[in-house]
Design a protein around this motif. Sequence first.
Motif, PDB file in Angstrom:
ATOM      1  N   PHE A  89      21.461  57.763  15.432  1.00  0.00           N
ATOM      2  CA  PHE A  89      20.689  57.629  14.204  1.00  0.00           C
ATOM      3  C   PHE A  89      20.773  58.908  13.378  1.00  0.00           C
ATOM      4  CE2 PHE A  89      16.706  57.917  11.789  1.00  0.00           C
ATOM      5  CZ  PHE A  89      16.774  56.731  11.075  1.00  0.00           C
TER       6      PHE A  89
ATOM      7  N   GLY B 276      24.096  59.153  11.786  1.00  0.00           N
ATOM      8  CA  GLY B 276      24.174  58.254  10.625  1.00  0.00           C
ATOM      9  C   GLY B 276      23.533  58.861   9.393  1.00  0.00           C
TER      10      GLY B 276
ATOM     11  N   PHE C 105      22.382  49.811   5.920  1.00  0.00           N
ATOM     12  CA  PHE C 105      22.680  49.085   7.162  1.00  0.00           C
ATOM     13  C   PHE C 105      24.183  48.961   7.360  1.00  0.00           C
ATOM     14  CE2 PHE C 105      23.565  45.087   9.410  1.00  0.00           C
ATOM     15  CZ  PHE C 105      22.860  45.292  10.573  1.00  0.00           C
TER      16      PHE C 105
ATOM     17  N   LEU D  59      15.542  46.921   8.593  1.00  0.00           N
ATOM     18  CA  LEU D  59      16.641  47.869   8.792  1.00  0.00           C
ATOM     19  C   LEU D  59      16.539  48.532  10.161  1.00  0.00           C
ATOM     20  CD1 LEU D  59      19.051  49.559   7.815  1.00  0.00           C
ATOM     21  CD2 LEU D  59      17.408  51.114   6.742  1.00  0.00           C
TER      22      LEU D  59
ATOM     23  N   THR E 219      22.642  48.547  17.931  1.00  0.00           N
ATOM     24  CA  THR E 219      22.937  49.708  18.758  1.00  0.00           C
ATOM     25  C   THR E 219      22.771  49.378  20.233  1.00  0.00           C
ATOM     26  OG1 THR E 219      22.164  51.178  17.000  1.00  0.00           O
ATOM     27  CG2 THR E 219      22.358  52.117  19.204  1.00  0.00           C
TER      28      THR E 219
ATOM     29  N   PHE F  15      19.184  47.810  13.127  1.00  0.00           N
ATOM     30  CA  PHE F  15      19.949  48.933  13.657  1.00  0.00           C
ATOM     31  C   PHE F  15      19.736  49.069  15.167  1.00  0.00           C
ATOM     32  CE2 PHE F  15      19.898  53.407  14.978  1.00  0.00           C
ATOM     33  CZ  PHE F  15      21.204  53.769  14.683  1.00  0.00           C
TER      34      PHE F  15
ATOM     35  N   VAL G 271      25.781  52.429   8.210  1.00  0.00           N
ATOM     36  CA  VAL G 271      25.496  52.885   9.569  1.00  0.00           C
ATOM     37  C   VAL G 271      26.269  52.069  10.601  1.00  0.00           C
ATOM     38  CG1 VAL G 271      23.701  53.075  11.325  1.00  0.00           C
ATOM     39  CG2 VAL G 271      23.243  53.836   9.001  1.00  0.00           C
ATOM     40  N   ILE G 272      26.241  50.747  10.473  1.00  0.00           N
ATOM     41  CA  ILE G 272      26.885  49.897  11.475  1.00  0.00           C
ATOM     42  C   ILE G 272      28.404  50.020  11.424  1.00  0.00           C
ATOM     43  CG2 ILE G 272      27.220  47.531  12.271  1.00  0.00           C
ATOM     44  CD1 ILE G 272      24.467  48.673  12.863  1.00  0.00           C
TER      45      ILE G 272
END
Length: 414
Positions: free
Chosen positions: A232, A235, A187, A281, A289, A285, A190-191
């Motif tokens: 996504f 990522g 997490f 998760l 997003t 996400f 990705v963020i």
Amino acid sequence: MAQHNLRTVVSFEFGRSLAKPQFWIITLVVPVALMVVFALVFLSNSATADAASAQKNAHLSFGYRDSSGIIDPALASKMGGHPVGDATAAVAAVKAGTSQAFFDFPADPAKQTIKVYGKDKDIFGNGVYESVAVALLQSSAEEKVDSPQLVALVSGNVHTVSTTYRDGHQAAGINGVIAPILYLVAFYLVILLLGNQMLSSTLDEKENRVTEMILTTINPTALILGKIVSLFATGLVQMVVFAIPLALAYGLFRTQLNIPTLDLSTLVLDPQQMIIGALILIGGFALFTGSLVALGAVMPTAKDAGPIFGALMILIFIPFYIVTLIVSEPTALIVQIFTWFPYSAPVTALLRNAFGGLPLWQGIALSAELLLLAVIVLRVAVQLFRFGSIEYSRRVSIKDALTPHRTSGSLPRP
């Protein structure tokens, strides 16, 4: 037509992201930095081990005075030592440079200080004197102990194994935390790495003044969903790139880098934890997003969106200020607030889930909350993007964008 639009957007956005040099620079910075750190740690560990071994096994010419009666004369002689009767004269000889070192062992070395005098080498090389003095004392003491078991105990060679129980069953301990905590790591990766790209995914078109042309051929919903799917996928590419140096370091340099052995057979994969963690998760996400895409649709430039973007990023770090409370007292009021507040929920809930402090009903309810809010935010983001596509100089009014009679006059949908 909608499916074709979505497929077109995904392929275009994903390809555009991978084609940017900036993407690969940002993506490769972390792996390259990790490899540099691993190399430095490897060299440092090798140098430290060599230096420690050299100091421990160094052969010196030294004098010593033993007031404790512990030192073994034969062992001291083997290491290069000789007894000295006059401590003052021995210290003077070291000062004059005619003697390399002098060790003065007190009557009770366990309570009193061992005085070590040596000829100056350098800030790192001077440690050899203390190492030899301590090695001589320990070796002499071990020879006076008849029992090998006592020697092992004194040396600290004691091994223990602990077993704990929860609700009548053996607790997994740290082996049950490793797998679900990876959701939290994913997490953050990705963020933090895609957050700016999430924000600019809608701002780029607005700043380039091309959104109204895009919306004449592509459905806004397909456009936003396509951007999210491509983010996504991007990522996933970044996480694979990050994992490569870690896997190489573990596989090739585990011993040199002092990395603990990871026995996968001991890992505990609790189905409840893994499923709930995956849902949280995905929900977290999607929520972040959608929020960042909506923010990009509202603001005219990235500079205007910066303060709100920074606030959202801060929210994912706030739970770490109470991490001990989250782990030890998951029912505390502040932990519950952080658990149910949408923008701090993913981190807090993933921590609680990993450490076994998230009940099943809360995990299900929280996953539903995040996914539902994500759907709502995405729908709002689509509406804001449609309404704000031609607002290039000012912030879009959310009230006007969501008012039916104002949105009805926007660009027609194909």
